[in-house]
Design a protein around this motif. Structure first.
Motif, PDB file in Angstrom:
ATOM      1  N   ARG A  82       0.862  -1.177   0.000  1.00  0.00           N
ATOM      2  CA  ARG A  82       0.000   0.000   0.000  1.00  0.00           C
ATOM      3  C   ARG A  82       0.899   1.227   0.000  1.00  0.00           C
ATOM      4  N   THR A  83       0.459   2.280  -0.683  1.00  0.00           N
ATOM      5  CA  THR A  83       1.192   3.545  -0.577  1.00  0.00           C
ATOM      6  C   THR A  83       0.822   4.193   0.759  1.00  0.00           C
ATOM      7  N   ALA A  84       1.620   5.176   1.161  1.00  0.00           N
ATOM      8  CA  ALA A  84       1.313   5.899   2.399  1.00  0.00           C
ATOM      9  C   ALA A  84      -0.075   6.535   2.304  1.00  0.00           C
ATOM     10  N   ASP A  89      -5.811   6.449   4.035  1.00  0.00           N
ATOM     11  CA  ASP A  89      -7.212   6.262   3.679  1.00  0.00           C
ATOM     12  C   ASP A  89      -7.824   5.074   4.435  1.00  0.00           C
ATOM     13  N   VAL A  90      -7.050   4.008   4.611  1.00  0.00           N
ATOM     14  CA  VAL A  90      -7.517   2.836   5.373  1.00  0.00           C
ATOM     15  C   VAL A  90      -7.873   3.260   6.798  1.00  0.00           C
ATOM     16  N   ILE A  91      -7.031   4.110   7.377  1.00  0.00           N
ATOM     17  CA  ILE A  91      -7.270   4.586   8.744  1.00  0.00           C
ATOM     18  C   ILE A  91      -8.501   5.495   8.779  1.00  0.00           C
ATOM     19  N   ALA A  92      -8.622   6.343   7.766  1.00  0.00           N
ATOM     20  CA  ALA A  92      -9.768   7.269   7.709  1.00  0.00           C
ATOM     21  C   ALA A  92     -11.088   6.519   7.541  1.00  0.00           C
ATOM     22  N   HIS A 135     -16.371  -6.020   8.576  1.00  0.00           N
ATOM     23  CA  HIS A 135     -16.756  -4.974   7.620  1.00  0.00           C
ATOM     24  C   HIS A 135     -15.765  -5.063   6.480  1.00  0.00           C
ATOM     25  N   ILE A 136     -16.255  -5.086   5.255  1.00  0.00           N
ATOM     26  CA  ILE A 136     -15.320  -5.077   4.130  1.00  0.00           C
ATOM     27  C   ILE A 136     -15.503  -3.776   3.379  1.00  0.00           C
ATOM     28  N   ASP A 137     -14.391  -3.163   3.020  1.00  0.00           N
ATOM     29  CA  ASP A 137     -14.432  -1.880   2.320  1.00  0.00           C
ATOM     30  C   ASP A 137     -13.265  -1.886   1.338  1.00  0.00           C
ATOM     31  N   GLY A 138     -13.572  -1.995   0.063  1.00  0.00           N
ATOM     32  CA  GLY A 138     -12.517  -2.034  -0.948  1.00  0.00           C
ATOM     33  C   GLY A 138     -11.625  -3.244  -0.753  1.00  0.00           C
ATOM     34  N   ARG A 139     -10.318  -3.009  -0.617  1.00  0.00           N
ATOM     35  CA  ARG A 139      -9.355  -4.104  -0.456  1.00  0.00           C
ATOM     36  C   ARG A 139      -9.018  -4.362   1.009  1.00  0.00           C
ATOM     37  N   GLU A 140      -9.833  -3.815   1.922  1.00  0.00           N
ATOM     38  CA  GLU A 140      -9.569  -4.025   3.346  1.00  0.00           C
ATOM     39  C   GLU A 140     -10.761  -4.666   4.039  1.00  0.00           C
ATOM     40  N   LEU A 141     -10.423  -5.612   4.907  1.00  0.00           N
ATOM     41  CA  LEU A 141     -11.426  -6.248   5.753  1.00  0.00           C
ATOM     42  C   LEU A 141     -11.109  -5.818   7.180  1.00  0.00           C
ATOM     43  N   LEU A 179       1.874   3.816   9.423  1.00  0.00           N
ATOM     44  CA  LEU A 179       1.629   5.112   8.786  1.00  0.00           C
ATOM     45  C   LEU A 179       2.569   6.175   9.369  1.00  0.00           C
ATOM     46  N   GLU A 180       2.764   6.162  10.691  1.00  0.00           N
ATOM     47  CA  GLU A 180       3.700   7.120  11.311  1.00  0.00           C
ATOM     48  C   GLU A 180       5.088   6.963  10.690  1.00  0.00           C
ATOM     49  N   MET A 181       5.536   5.728  10.540  1.00  0.00           N
ATOM     50  CA  MET A 181       6.860   5.482   9.951  1.00  0.00           C
ATOM     51  C   MET A 181       6.905   5.991   8.512  1.00  0.00           C
ATOM     52  N   ALA A 182       5.842   5.727   7.759  1.00  0.00           N
ATOM     53  CA  ALA A 182       5.795   6.156   6.352  1.00  0.00           C
ATOM     54  C   ALA A 182       5.835   7.675   6.251  1.00  0.00           C
ATOM     55  N   GLU A 183       5.125   8.328   7.165  1.00  0.00           N
ATOM     56  CA  GLU A 183       5.051   9.799   7.090  1.00  0.00           C
ATOM     57  C   GLU A 183       6.344  10.454   7.539  1.00  0.00           C
ATOM     58  N   SER A 184       7.153   9.722   8.322  1.00  0.00           N
ATOM     59  CA  SER A 184       8.412  10.340   8.764  1.00  0.00           C
ATOM     60  C   SER A 184       9.557   9.998   7.815  1.00  0.00           C
TER      61      SER A 184
END
Length: 185
Positions: A82-84, A89-92, A135-141, A179-184
């Protein structure tokens, strides 16, 4: 104009579980560096790597990482990327976000290699999961285990057979940390 490098999160399925498919994280970082993936950083032992790459096409990139692991370690785990921005978006989209009392250690996000079709989604939602919630949403369960993940009522092999798509689960704390690691980076 140079495009900024994408930050990508790579998650391996089924490594270092119960003594099988062992990969040391420093060896995994070296492998990523050998594939010209920049600044690889690993998180915990389950095979999470955050790196920067010029690659925008994640499907062949994932395949390249899988092949390199197979050559070096002798087994081929599914590699889910997954990209950052996608991870943000997964978190949102967390369907449990507005509910009080949700424990992050009991919330599992399963990242799927591709989006399941309508039929698979319908079958999945028909599985009797209680007390767990799916709950399934797109490519995430998103799965919540109110009594913890140790001995769920839900049959995970049934979930995987129903979806028929490789995926790998990470608990909410790990998702947020990645995500924190990706953003830093």
């Amino acid at each position: 104009l140079m495009l900024a490098m994408a930050v990508i999160i790579s998650m391996l399925r089924g490594v270092n579980v119960g003594g099988h498919n062992k990969i040391k994280m420093d060896a995994l970082r070296e492998l990523c560096a050998s594939l010209k993936l920049r600044d690889p950083q690993t998180y915990v032992q389950s095979g999470n790597v955050v790196f920067r790459s010029d690659d925008r096409d994640l499907v062949p990139l994932g395949r390249r990482i899988e092949q390199a692991i197979e050559r070096k370690f002798g087994f081929r785990p599914a590699v889910i990327l997954r990209t950052a921005a996608e991870l943000r978006d997964v978190i949102a989209r967390n369907p449990f976000a507005s509910r009080p009392g949700i424990e992050p250690g009991k919330l599992l996000v399963t990242f799927l290699a591709s989006e399941p079709g309508a039929e698979a989604r319908t079958k999945l939602l028909a599985i009797k999961a209680d007390p767990e919630e799916l709950h399934i949403d797109g490519r995430e369960l998103y799965t919540y285990f109110p009594n913890g993940m140790g001995r769920p009522k839900l049959s995970w092999p049934l979930v995987e057979r129903t979806l028929a798509i490789p995926g790998t689960g990470r608990n909410w704390n790990t998702v947020v940390k990645l995500l924190e690691m990706a953003e830093s980076l």
